[in-house]
Design a protein around this motif. Structure first.
Motif, PDB file in Angstrom:
ATOM      1  N   VAL A   1      96.291  30.617   2.094  1.00 14.32           N
ATOM      2  CA  VAL A   1      95.041  30.740   1.351  1.00 14.32           C
ATOM      3  C   VAL A   1      94.254  29.445   1.534  1.00 14.32           C
ATOM      4  O   VAL A   1      94.753  28.355   1.234  1.00 14.32           O
ATOM      5  N   LEU A   2      93.035  29.558   2.033  1.00 16.11           N
ATOM      6  CA  LEU A   2      92.193  28.379   2.276  1.00 16.11           C
ATOM      7  C   LEU A   2      91.038  28.375   1.284  1.00 16.11           C
ATOM      8  O   LEU A   2      90.195  29.281   1.283  1.00 16.11           O
TER       9      LEU A   2
ATOM     10  N   PHE B   1      88.057  31.450   1.745  1.00 15.12           N
ATOM     11  CA  PHE B   1      86.900  31.553   0.865  1.00 15.12           C
ATOM     12  C   PHE B   1      85.867  30.509   1.262  1.00 15.12           C
ATOM     13  O   PHE B   1      86.128  29.306   1.204  1.00 15.12           O
ATOM     14  N   SER B   2      84.695  30.968   1.710  1.00 14.60           N
ATOM     15  CA  SER B   2      83.566  30.086   1.994  1.00 14.60           C
ATOM     16  C   SER B   2      83.946  28.980   2.974  1.00 14.60           C
ATOM     17  O   SER B   2      84.145  29.247   4.157  1.00 14.60           O
ATOM     18  N   LEU B   3      84.070  27.734   2.544  1.00 20.84           N
ATOM     19  CA  LEU B   3      84.516  26.652   3.429  1.00 20.84           C
ATOM     20  C   LEU B   3      85.780  27.062   4.183  1.00 20.84           C
ATOM     21  O   LEU B   3      85.885  26.870   5.400  1.00 20.84           O
TER      22      LEU B   3
ATOM     23  N   PHE C   1      86.121  35.758   2.607  1.00 20.61           N
ATOM     24  CA  PHE C   1      85.209  36.053   1.516  1.00 20.61           C
ATOM     25  C   PHE C   1      83.974  35.174   1.666  1.00 20.61           C
ATOM     26  O   PHE C   1      84.064  33.954   1.580  1.00 20.61           O
ATOM     27  N   TYR C   2      82.864  35.773   1.965  1.00 19.88           N
ATOM     28  CA  TYR C   2      81.507  35.221   1.997  1.00 19.88           C
ATOM     29  C   TYR C   2      81.102  34.561   3.304  1.00 19.88           C
ATOM     30  O   TYR C   2      79.912  34.491   3.595  1.00 19.88           O
ATOM     31  N   GLY C   3      82.031  34.004   4.089  1.00 23.13           N
ATOM     32  CA  GLY C   3      81.653  33.101   5.165  1.00 23.13           C
ATOM     33  C   GLY C   3      81.779  33.683   6.560  1.00 23.13           C
ATOM     34  O   GLY C   3      82.678  34.477   6.846  1.00 23.13           O
TER      35      GLY C   3
ATOM     36  N   TRP D   1      80.216  33.662  -3.957  1.00 19.70           N
ATOM     37  CA  TRP D   1      81.196  33.376  -5.020  1.00 19.70           C
ATOM     38  C   TRP D   1      81.440  34.552  -5.958  1.00 19.70           C
ATOM     39  O   TRP D   1      81.995  34.393  -7.042  1.00 19.70           O
ATOM     40  N   PHE D   2      81.080  35.772  -5.532  1.00 17.36           N
ATOM     41  CA  PHE D   2      81.231  36.925  -6.429  1.00 17.36           C
ATOM     42  C   PHE D   2      82.686  37.208  -6.794  1.00 17.36           C
ATOM     43  O   PHE D   2      82.963  37.900  -7.781  1.00 17.36           O
ATOM     44  N   PHE D   3      83.620  36.664  -6.025  1.00 19.60           N
ATOM     45  CA  PHE D   3      85.035  36.948  -6.289  1.00 19.60           C
ATOM     46  C   PHE D   3      85.642  36.011  -7.327  1.00 19.60           C
ATOM     47  O   PHE D   3      86.690  36.309  -7.897  1.00 19.60           O
ATOM     48  N   GLU D   4      85.008  34.894  -7.582  1.00 21.43           N
ATOM     49  CA  GLU D   4      85.616  33.822  -8.390  1.00 21.43           C
ATOM     50  C   GLU D   4      85.242  33.947  -9.866  1.00 21.43           C
ATOM     51  O   GLU D   4      84.085  33.789 -10.246  1.00 21.43           O
TER      52      GLU D   4
END
Length: 226
Positions: A28-29, A115-117, A139-141, A196-199
């Motif tokens: 998980v990053l 996630f993102s970054l 997720f997102y990126g 960031w909709f998952f957080e």
């Protein structure tokens, strides 16, 4: 949090192991906030679903809730490619050596959930560590412009509909590049959502989109790793 020694490198990370004591390995990053509670919870939820999940601390102890500070931390790490690649490779080594995974002795492959970054790093490492990576969830990126031809992974991509951080052109370009490289790729865009909709700790959190994205993620990981 635990420290791990791999090939002379010390990394810190959060490890979650399923109740049955073993399972496929997932890295998980975290996003540019650092290894905060939402990403540790992702590891716990992956363990509940039967996976051995490890989130390396790519910021080496730093976290933030400020967009401005997170942007600065992320930009600084982006410049230190040797560091983040080294940390992620070491984290992969931890899972390969851990008796709880199905990887001891060189059998089996890993997955990334980014996630993102962390998405950009997961996509990069799916090429850099091509022989070790069976699946990538982002997720997102997006990360267009990579040469995905050598990758061996399948890709599941979750995007927000209203996201100034990820232009639709960038997302479309990466999807086209993955398809052109012959890689299995599934793309979902969640209506009415933002980055960031998952957080759960973010005001952008969307419970229904997060639930659906998670169900799709778990089904995908089981299909690719079991």
């Amino acid at each position: 949090m635990r420290e791990f020694q791999v090939d002379g490198r010390t990394i810190s990370g959060y490890l979650a192991v399923p109740e049955q004591g073993s399972g496929p390995g997932v890295l998980v990053l975290h996003a540019w906030w650092g290894l905060t509670e939402p990403f540790r919870q992702v590891c716990d939820r992956l363990a509940e679903a039967g996976f051995v999940a490890l989130a390396p601390d790519l910021y080496h102890g730093k976290t933030t809730a400020s967009v401005e500070e997170a942007q600065a931390l992320g930009a600084a790490l982006d410049q230190d490619v040797e560091r983040w690649r080294g940390d992620i490779m070491a984290a992969a080594g931890v899972l390969h050596q851990h008796t709880a995974t199905h990887l001891v002795g060189g059998r089996g492959k890993l997955a990334f959930v980014g996630f993102s970054l962390g998405d950009a790093y997961a996509l990069d490492m799916s090429v850099t560590l091509a022989e070790q990576i069976a699946a990538v969830v982002v997720f997102y990126g997006s990360y267009p412009g990579l040469d995905y031809r050598s990758a061996k992974a399948a890709y599941l991509l979750h995007f927000a509909e209203d996201d100034p951080f990820e232009p639709v052109e960038s997302v479309a370009q990466m999807e086209q590049e993955l398809q052109a490289a012959g890689k299995p790729v599934t793309v979902y865009t969640y209506p009415g959502t933002k980055h960031w909709f998952f957080e759960e700790n973010r005001p952008e959190y969307d419970a229904e989109a997060a639930r659906l994205a998670w169900e799709r993620t778990i089904a995908f990981l089981h299909k690719q790793l079991d």
